[in-house]
Enzyme design. Structure first.
Site, PDB file in Angstrom:
ATOM      1  N   SER A 151       0.685  -1.182  -0.076  1.00 60.95           N
ATOM      2  CA  SER A 151      -0.268   0.291  -0.458  1.00 60.95           C
ATOM      3  C   SER A 151       0.658   1.199   0.370  1.00 60.95           C
ATOM      4  CB  SER A 151      -0.745   0.329   1.592  1.00 60.95           C
ATOM      5  OG  SER A 151      -0.338  -0.616   2.456  1.00 60.95           O
ATOM      6  N   HIS A 187      -5.672  -3.855  -2.398  1.00 58.63           N
ATOM      7  CA  HIS A 187      -5.138  -3.469  -3.211  1.00 58.63           C
ATOM      8  C   HIS A 187      -5.392  -3.484  -4.594  1.00 58.63           C
ATOM      9  CE1 HIS A 187      -4.328   0.388  -0.481  1.00 58.63           C
ATOM     10  NE2 HIS A 187      -4.163  -0.088   0.087  1.00 58.63           N
ATOM     11  N   LYS A 218     -11.978  -0.345  -0.818  1.00 61.90           N
ATOM     12  CA  LYS A 218     -10.745   0.416  -1.687  1.00 61.90           C
ATOM     13  C   LYS A 218     -11.703   0.891  -3.179  1.00 61.90           C
ATOM     14  CE  LYS A 218      -7.448   0.052   1.504  1.00 61.90           C
ATOM     15  NZ  LYS A 218      -6.583  -0.694   2.266  1.00 61.90           N
TER      16      LYS A 218
HETATM   17  C1  LIG Z   1      -6.707  -1.188   4.114  1.00 64.74           C
HETATM   18  C2  LIG Z   1      -6.207  -2.484   3.703  1.00 64.74           C
HETATM   19  C3  LIG Z   1      -6.870  -3.173   4.790  1.00 64.74           C
HETATM   20  C4  LIG Z   1      -7.608  -3.120   5.751  1.00 64.74           C
HETATM   21  O1  LIG Z   1      -8.987  -2.785   4.641  1.00 64.74           O
HETATM   22  P1  LIG Z   1     -10.041  -2.053   5.765  1.00 64.74           P
HETATM   23  O2  LIG Z   1     -11.648  -2.866   4.813  1.00 64.74           O
HETATM   24  O3  LIG Z   1      -9.535  -0.677   5.253  1.00 64.74           O
HETATM   25  O4  LIG Z   1     -10.169  -2.341   7.166  1.00 64.74           O
HETATM   26  C5  LIG Z   1      -6.004  -4.316   4.741  1.00 64.74           C
HETATM   27  N1  LIG Z   1      -4.960  -4.839   4.237  1.00 64.74           N
HETATM   28  C6  LIG Z   1      -4.265  -3.897   3.616  1.00 64.74           C
HETATM   29  C7  LIG Z   1      -3.137  -4.579   2.501  1.00 64.74           C
HETATM   30  C8  LIG Z   1      -4.808  -3.016   3.353  1.00 64.74           C
HETATM   31  O5  LIG Z   1      -4.117  -1.882   1.874  1.00 64.74           O
END
Ligand SMILES: *Cc1c(COP(=O)(O)O)cnc(C)c1O
Length: 371
Positions: A151, A187, A218
């Site tokens: 990320s 992502h 996302k």
């Molecule tokens: C954002 C993210 C999460 C968490 O997801 P949410 O639905 O925002 O709790 C988990 N793993 C990765 C790699 C992320 O980027």
């Protein structure tokens, strides 16, 4: 509302910090689906899923996700964080070993901690290092855990090599039990593989020894997460993941929104094309300007800086030009950077504004250094 523009203190900025990669968060079709579901099902989830909470939409979404991922079964969680901290301890317990990329997401780190398994950290995307560590480890059950897209760096895990490593140890003459692969596609979902995620991106099909997690939060512009895998794995997770069992179901309107988002990803492949068009346009320009974007291959593009001060200065400079791109500093990341996230909702003009601003900035600093 999430979108290509964001308002701060009365000013409007082009937003390069959103993970709403396909621009779905504000789509009228999704809002309408959510509103219809509120009228039909009310708001609160009522109870835990195992105690009658949730709705038929939750089940429909799980079926839809399984199809979307070409997996036998799927289960939804209230967030990606809840999924990782719930699932990883189901897959590994005392006496097992987890192998975790050093740049994995915080929720994976916490999931590993909660599992009571031994956690072995391997160097970022270094499959040679991982192989050494795996071969040295005597635990009966061994699980490799990785983000598919990292990320903060926007690089992609070496999925084919990880797959080959797990396959060789799963089918080979090793008496020590197999090697599971757990992928966090937060992502990658909606972004890679025409939206279907990281495995599709590298043309690999799901296997019983692969557990795929992804989020609706996302690129799908909704909320919550899913796990997709074999029937057996999903059943096990359903009956053992504490963040699933002991948490109230999400409101049905969220499932409705996620369902609609998946439908749009399938029906409008042009969204994914626009995302990659924008990504390439920006990445090409950054390369010409000699920015250090590390190993980024995705819509997440870091502009790596020599110092925290330089990252803060660049972010502030862009802010002055009406562009929001935050600086990310240690300890969140090792190397300071301005993190750019480009989306399908950005217009060519939005991208051009960022390129122009960065180009002006480069010329300024070149003038300063040559003086
Ligand atoms: C954002 C993210 C999460 C968490 O997801 P949410 O639905 O925002 O709790 C988990 N793993 C990765 C790699 C992320 O980027």
């Amino acid at each position: 509302m999430q979108g290509p523009k964001i308002t701060f203190e009365g000013g409007e900025f082009i937003n390069f910090a959103s993970n709403d990669y396909l621009g779905l968060a504000g789509r009228p079709e999704i809002l309408a689906a959510a509103k219809t579901a509120i009228d039909a099902f009310g708001f609160g989830g009522g109870a835990s899923r195992l105690l009658g909470g949730g709705s038929v939409l939750h089940h429909n979404l799980e079926q839809r996700v399984a199809e979307f991922k070409s997996a036998e079964a799927a289960l939804i969680f209230n967030s990606g964080f809840a999924a990782n901290t719930g699932i990883i301890p189901c897959l590994a317990s005392e006496g097992d070993a987890l192998f975790s990329d050093e740049l994995n997401h915080a929720s994976i780190i916490d999931g590993c901690r909660l599992s009571k398994a031994k956690t072995v950290i391997y160097r970022h995307c270094d499959v040679g290092h991982l192989r050494e560590l795996v071969e040295r480890e005597k635990a009966k059950r061994r699980i490799v855990v990785t983000d598919t897209v990292f990320s903060m760096d926007g690089d992609i895990a070496p999925l084919k090599e990880l797959y080959a490593l797990c396959l060789s140890l799963t089918s080979g003459p090793h008496g020590r039990g197999s090697l599971l692969l757990y992928l966090d596609d937060a992502h990658g979902t909606g972004v890679l593989g025409s939206g279907r995620g990281a495995l599709a991106h590298v043309s690999l099909s799901p296997k019983p020894w692969i557990v795929q997690m992804g989020t609706f939060s996302k690129a799908l512009g909704s909320c919550g997460a899913f796990v997709a895998g074999s029937k057996e794995a999903v059943e096990w997770i359903t009956n053992t993941a504490r963040s699933f069992i002991f948490s109230t179901a999400a409101p049905a309107c969220i499932a409705a929104a996620s369902l609609k988002a998946l439908e749009l990803v399938e029906q409008e492949p042009e969204l994914n094309c626009k995302l990659w068009h924008n990504r390439h346009m920006l990445a090409d320009a950054l390369r010409e300007m000699d920015f250090d974007t590390g190993g980024s291959e995705t819509p997440v593009i870091p502009l790596k800086m020599d110092s925290v001060g330089a990252a803060l200065d660049l972010s502030a400079y862009l802010f002055d030009k009406g562009i929001y791109a935050p600086a990310i500093r240690p300890p969140t990341v090792k190397e300071p950077r301005v993190r750019i996230a480009v989306t399908a909702a950005h217009s060519d003009e939005d991208i051009a504004s960022l390129i122009d601003a960065l180009s002006d900035r480069m010329k300024q600093s070149a003038r300063i250094t040559s003086r």
